[in-house]
Design an enzyme around this catalytic site. Sequence first.
Site, PDB file in Angstrom:
ATOM      1  N   ASP A 118     -10.865  18.591   2.021  1.00 52.64           N
ATOM      2  CA  ASP A 118     -10.220  17.247   2.435  1.00 52.64           C
ATOM      3  C   ASP A 118      -9.895  16.653   3.030  1.00 52.64           C
ATOM      4  O   ASP A 118      -9.116  17.590   4.149  1.00 52.64           O
ATOM      5  CB  ASP A 118      -9.630  17.202   1.255  1.00 52.64           C
ATOM      6  CG  ASP A 118     -10.390  16.940  -0.053  1.00 52.64           C
ATOM      7  OD1 ASP A 118     -11.571  17.666  -1.438  1.00 52.64           O
ATOM      8  OD2 ASP A 118      -9.543  17.163  -1.624  1.00 52.64           O
ATOM      9  N   ASP A 119      -9.612  15.328   3.562  1.00 48.59           N
ATOM     10  CA  ASP A 119      -8.672  15.066   3.988  1.00 48.59           C
ATOM     11  C   ASP A 119      -8.683  14.580   5.742  1.00 48.59           C
ATOM     12  O   ASP A 119      -8.432  14.207   6.529  1.00 48.59           O
ATOM     13  CB  ASP A 119      -7.031  15.790   4.043  1.00 48.59           C
ATOM     14  CG  ASP A 119      -6.550  15.683   2.826  1.00 48.59           C
ATOM     15  OD1 ASP A 119      -7.522  14.437   1.860  1.00 48.59           O
ATOM     16  OD2 ASP A 119      -5.507  16.112   3.121  1.00 48.59           O
ATOM     17  N   HIS A 143     -13.326  10.523   0.260  1.00 49.82           N
ATOM     18  CA  HIS A 143     -11.922  10.861  -0.365  1.00 49.82           C
ATOM     19  C   HIS A 143     -10.965   9.423  -0.116  1.00 49.82           C
ATOM     20  O   HIS A 143      -9.775   9.512   0.410  1.00 49.82           O
ATOM     21  CB  HIS A 143     -11.395  11.677   0.175  1.00 49.82           C
ATOM     22  CG  HIS A 143     -10.202  12.801  -0.193  1.00 49.82           C
ATOM     23  ND1 HIS A 143      -9.982  12.916  -1.513  1.00 49.82           N
ATOM     24  CD2 HIS A 143      -8.844  12.790   0.772  1.00 49.82           C
ATOM     25  CE1 HIS A 143      -8.911  13.763  -1.804  1.00 49.82           C
ATOM     26  NE2 HIS A 143      -9.053  13.528  -0.541  1.00 49.82           N
ATOM     27  N   HIS A 174      -5.968   6.898   1.697  1.00 50.81           N
ATOM     28  CA  HIS A 174      -5.594   7.740   1.006  1.00 50.81           C
ATOM     29  C   HIS A 174      -4.299   7.757   0.099  1.00 50.81           C
ATOM     30  O   HIS A 174      -3.136   8.493   0.017  1.00 50.81           O
ATOM     31  CB  HIS A 174      -4.951   9.547   2.257  1.00 50.81           C
ATOM     32  CG  HIS A 174      -5.056  10.915   1.140  1.00 50.81           C
ATOM     33  ND1 HIS A 174      -3.683  11.426   0.306  1.00 50.81           N
ATOM     34  CD2 HIS A 174      -6.103  11.536   1.353  1.00 50.81           C
ATOM     35  CE1 HIS A 174      -4.524  12.051   0.537  1.00 50.81           C
ATOM     36  NE2 HIS A 174      -5.383  13.128  -0.090  1.00 50.81           N
ATOM     37  N   HIS A 222      -8.275  22.110   3.000  1.00 55.12           N
ATOM     38  CA  HIS A 222      -8.488  21.142   3.884  1.00 55.12           C
ATOM     39  C   HIS A 222      -8.807  21.415   5.272  1.00 55.12           C
ATOM     40  O   HIS A 222      -8.106  22.263   5.415  1.00 55.12           O
ATOM     41  CB  HIS A 222      -6.610  20.595   3.221  1.00 55.12           C
ATOM     42  CG  HIS A 222      -7.149  19.919   2.464  1.00 55.12           C
ATOM     43  ND1 HIS A 222      -6.190  20.917   1.212  1.00 55.12           N
ATOM     44  CD2 HIS A 222      -6.629  18.859   1.872  1.00 55.12           C
ATOM     45  CE1 HIS A 222      -5.962  20.268   0.022  1.00 55.12           C
ATOM     46  NE2 HIS A 222      -5.593  18.512   0.545  1.00 55.12           N
TER      47      HIS A 222
END
Length: 227
Positions: free
Chosen positions: A32-33, A82, A86, A177
């Site tokens: 993620d991210d 995603h 955020h 991540h």
Amino acid sequence: MLAILLMAPTTACSAAPRHVQDTRPMIALTFDDGPAQHTDRILDLLERYGGQATFFVVGRSVEEWQETIRRTINLGSEVANHTWLHPDLTDISDQRIRAELQTTSAIIEQITGLPRPPFFRPPFGLTDERVAGIAAELGYAIVTWTLDTRDWEVRNADSVYNIIMNEAEEGSVILMHDTHGTTADAMERVIPELIARGYRLVTVSELLYSLYGELKPGRIYGTYAFP
Ligand code: ZN
């Protein structure tokens, strides 16, 4: 002898070539991210050892990392939504939730040239009935995870490695991540060792489709659910 073996199948040539099923148990690594500076190192490892993963990207970073996004797709891995900035989706307006999801899917589709995956992962895994309702309306399932490495918190490759090697099993969706070098460090060992243990590293799409068929918009997939 070899010639005979090569000739033999011609007696059954009316059948189309059969697809050989890969029956290895599946695990979905998810990052993620990103995209971020460690994403390509993870892609290098997936390419070297023959695996796929799913990258839940934040829309605002996509343009800067277009080449990495395209490489991800070319290696058979997956780029999924995603959100753009955020945020905690449970804490913003309906209109902003729609914008977060739709702008991110639009840039993913623009850069990959592929339809967006039919799901997204909410920031922090946070969702509620209102978010799920909007997801259903827009045609997204919600994907969380089954195994949390806490990689963002511990920032320690050995810890990430140990959690995965001790707890990963068939059907695991593993949260990590690609914004942390320590996570990429852990992947140097995790990816080849999971493959050596007999697992196939697949995308979230492939794993969930094999388990559930078509995903239901608005439904949460993963054992982690908003408390
Ligand atoms: Zn996140």
